[in-house]
Design a protein around this motif. Sequence first.
Motif, PDB file in Angstrom:
ATOM      1  N   SER A 115      42.814  33.075  42.816  1.00 26.18           N
ATOM      2  CA  SER A 115      43.356  33.019  41.453  1.00 26.18           C
ATOM      3  C   SER A 115      43.791  34.402  40.981  1.00 26.18           C
ATOM      4  CB  SER A 115      42.317  32.438  40.491  1.00 26.18           C
ATOM      5  OG  SER A 115      41.290  33.376  40.192  1.00 26.18           O
ATOM      6  N   GLN A 116      43.106  35.439  41.446  1.00 25.51           N
ATOM      7  CA  GLN A 116      43.417  36.792  41.019  1.00 25.51           C
ATOM      8  C   GLN A 116      44.595  37.402  41.781  1.00 25.51           C
ATOM      9  OE1 GLN A 116      42.190  38.578  38.572  1.00 25.51           O
ATOM     10  NE2 GLN A 116      40.405  37.412  37.959  1.00 25.51           N
ATOM     11  N   LEU A 117      44.686  37.114  43.074  1.00 26.67           N
ATOM     12  CA  LEU A 117      45.582  37.895  43.929  1.00 26.67           C
ATOM     13  C   LEU A 117      46.721  37.129  44.594  1.00 26.67           C
ATOM     14  CD1 LEU A 117      42.866  40.062  45.733  1.00 26.67           C
ATOM     15  CD2 LEU A 117      44.383  40.781  43.880  1.00 26.67           C
ATOM     16  N   ARG A 118      46.619  35.813  44.690  1.00 25.38           N
ATOM     17  CA  ARG A 118      47.603  35.066  45.493  1.00 25.38           C
ATOM     18  C   ARG A 118      49.021  35.222  44.968  1.00 25.38           C
ATOM     19  NH1 ARG A 118      46.148  29.071  46.805  1.00 25.38           N
ATOM     20  NH2 ARG A 118      44.978  30.115  48.459  1.00 25.38           N
ATOM     21  N   HIS A 119      49.195  35.286  43.665  1.00 27.27           N
ATOM     22  CA  HIS A 119      50.539  35.271  43.090  1.00 27.27           C
ATOM     23  C   HIS A 119      51.064  36.662  42.734  1.00 27.27           C
ATOM     24  CE1 HIS A 119      49.787  31.031  42.989  1.00 27.27           C
ATOM     25  NE2 HIS A 119      48.776  31.183  42.163  1.00 27.27           N
ATOM     26  N   VAL A 120      50.330  37.711  43.103  1.00 24.43           N
ATOM     27  CA  VAL A 120      50.774  39.069  42.789  1.00 24.43           C
ATOM     28  C   VAL A 120      51.864  39.478  43.780  1.00 24.43           C
ATOM     29  CG1 VAL A 120      50.058  41.467  42.516  1.00 24.43           C
ATOM     30  CG2 VAL A 120      48.475  39.620  41.934  1.00 24.43           C
ATOM     31  N   PRO A 121      53.032  39.927  43.309  1.00 22.67           N
ATOM     32  CA  PRO A 121      54.157  40.201  44.205  1.00 22.67           C
ATOM     33  C   PRO A 121      54.051  41.493  45.009  1.00 22.67           C
ATOM     34  CG  PRO A 121      54.771  40.689  41.944  1.00 22.67           C
ATOM     35  CD  PRO A 121      53.400  40.060  41.888  1.00 22.67           C
ATOM     36  N   ARG A 122      53.082  42.346  44.696  1.00 21.37           N
ATOM     37  CA  ARG A 122      52.893  43.565  45.490  1.00 21.37           C
ATOM     38  C   ARG A 122      51.446  43.632  45.960  1.00 21.37           C
ATOM     39  NH1 ARG A 122      52.867  48.515  41.058  1.00 21.37           N
ATOM     40  NH2 ARG A 122      51.439  47.564  39.557  1.00 21.37           N
ATOM     41  N   GLU A 123      51.201  44.479  46.946  1.00 20.29           N
ATOM     42  CA  GLU A 123      49.865  44.519  47.527  1.00 20.29           C
ATOM     43  C   GLU A 123      48.866  45.175  46.574  1.00 20.29           C
ATOM     44  OE1 GLU A 123      47.760  45.908  51.712  1.00 20.29           O
ATOM     45  OE2 GLU A 123      49.790  45.130  51.651  1.00 20.29           O
ATOM     46  N   VAL A 124      47.720  44.529  46.406  1.00 23.23           N
ATOM     47  CA  VAL A 124      46.654  45.015  45.539  1.00 23.23           C
ATOM     48  C   VAL A 124      45.345  44.999  46.322  1.00 23.23           C
ATOM     49  CG1 VAL A 124      45.311  44.561  43.448  1.00 23.23           C
ATOM     50  CG2 VAL A 124      47.782  44.181  43.439  1.00 23.23           C
ATOM     51  N   PHE A 125      44.568  46.070  46.205  1.00 21.77           N
ATOM     52  CA  PHE A 125      43.261  46.169  46.847  1.00 21.77           C
ATOM     53  C   PHE A 125      42.209  46.135  45.747  1.00 21.77           C
ATOM     54  CE2 PHE A 125      39.564  48.053  48.747  1.00 21.77           C
ATOM     55  CZ  PHE A 125      39.629  47.714  50.090  1.00 21.77           C
ATOM     56  N   ALA A 126      41.311  45.152  45.824  1.00 18.59           N
ATOM     57  CA  ALA A 126      40.320  44.942  44.767  1.00 18.59           C
ATOM     58  C   ALA A 126      38.908  44.927  45.353  1.00 18.59           C
ATOM     59  CB  ALA A 126      40.589  43.639  44.035  1.00 18.59           C
ATOM     60  N   VAL A 127      37.924  45.083  44.474  1.00 16.90           N
ATOM     61  CA  VAL A 127      36.522  45.087  44.894  1.00 16.90           C
ATOM     62  C   VAL A 127      35.695  44.253  43.909  1.00 16.90           C
ATOM     63  CG1 VAL A 127      34.510  46.489  45.460  1.00 16.90           C
ATOM     64  CG2 VAL A 127      36.804  47.408  45.843  1.00 16.90           C
ATOM     65  N   LEU A 128      34.838  43.407  44.473  1.00 19.06           N
ATOM     66  CA  LEU A 128      33.813  42.731  43.682  1.00 19.06           C
ATOM     67  C   LEU A 128      32.544  43.569  43.787  1.00 19.06           C
ATOM     68  CD1 LEU A 128      34.250  39.046  44.929  1.00 19.06           C
ATOM     69  CD2 LEU A 128      35.115  40.002  42.801  1.00 19.06           C
ATOM     70  N   PHE A 129      32.070  44.097  42.668  1.00 14.17           N
ATOM     71  CA  PHE A 129      30.843  44.892  42.645  1.00 14.17           C
ATOM     72  C   PHE A 129      29.693  43.962  42.260  1.00 14.17           C
ATOM     73  CE2 PHE A 129      34.266  47.896  41.858  1.00 14.17           C
ATOM     74  CZ  PHE A 129      33.986  48.876  42.797  1.00 14.17           C
ATOM     75  N   LEU A 130      28.635  43.951  43.072  1.00 12.34           N
ATOM     76  CA  LEU A 130      27.540  42.995  42.911  1.00 12.34           C
ATOM     77  C   LEU A 130      26.213  43.708  42.661  1.00 12.34           C
ATOM     78  CD1 LEU A 130      28.417  40.814  46.045  1.00 12.34           C
ATOM     79  CD2 LEU A 130      29.349  40.600  43.725  1.00 12.34           C
TER      80      LEU A 130
END
Length: 224
Positions: A115-130
């Motif tokens: 939901s967060q990244l599939r539709h983004v037209p450019r490459e994005v690097f994300a992190v889930l902090f737990l």
Amino acid sequence: MSIKHWPEQERPREKLIQHGAGALSDAELLAIFLRTGTQGLSAVELARRLLTHFGGLRSLLSATKDEFCQGLGLGDAKYSQLQAVLEMSKRHLQEELMRTDVFNSAEQVRIYLSSQLRHVPREVFAVLFLDSQHRLIRYQELFMGTIDAAAVYPREVVKAALQYNAAAVILAHNHPSGVAEPSQADIAITARIGDALKLIDVRMLDHFVVGDGDPVSLAERGLI
């Protein structure tokens, strides 16, 4: 023939109520959102034309306001409504992850990252902090690049992990091409970040690559 004259079991809204949203096609889901068609077109027929025009639901959802409003029967109001629906979906999924053990909810993680990244037209690097119970503290997009690359710096991941007092992390990035197969560069940066996080005693649980299908887990591939 307008939708109200269709057999009840074929009408998108009634079909959703009886069988759930998963039973509907992309066009039927979009038709419920559109609510009405245009002259000579039912809402479902309009939805089909829009999906053809944009090349699918993924491109429709990632369209800019100007691109979206060029579609048949679409304007600022519909664009605002769609963006609100997308944001509510993201926030709902985030709240779910904040209450559950993320490590034991791989499917929820996949849905959330999609939901967060599939539709983004450019490459994005994300992190889930737990936290230590593997519940979500924060989702953060740390690096953004061109359509085919993102500059990723392990020190920035370490810095953010310390800032949020994270006990573990899950990495994620998208492939705008839609192909979620991990590259050698993906594998290499994963190893570098994992080594950096070990120095501060933070576990790296996984790295997901998001494309058109289910996000690919590097841990499940034996690459972590």
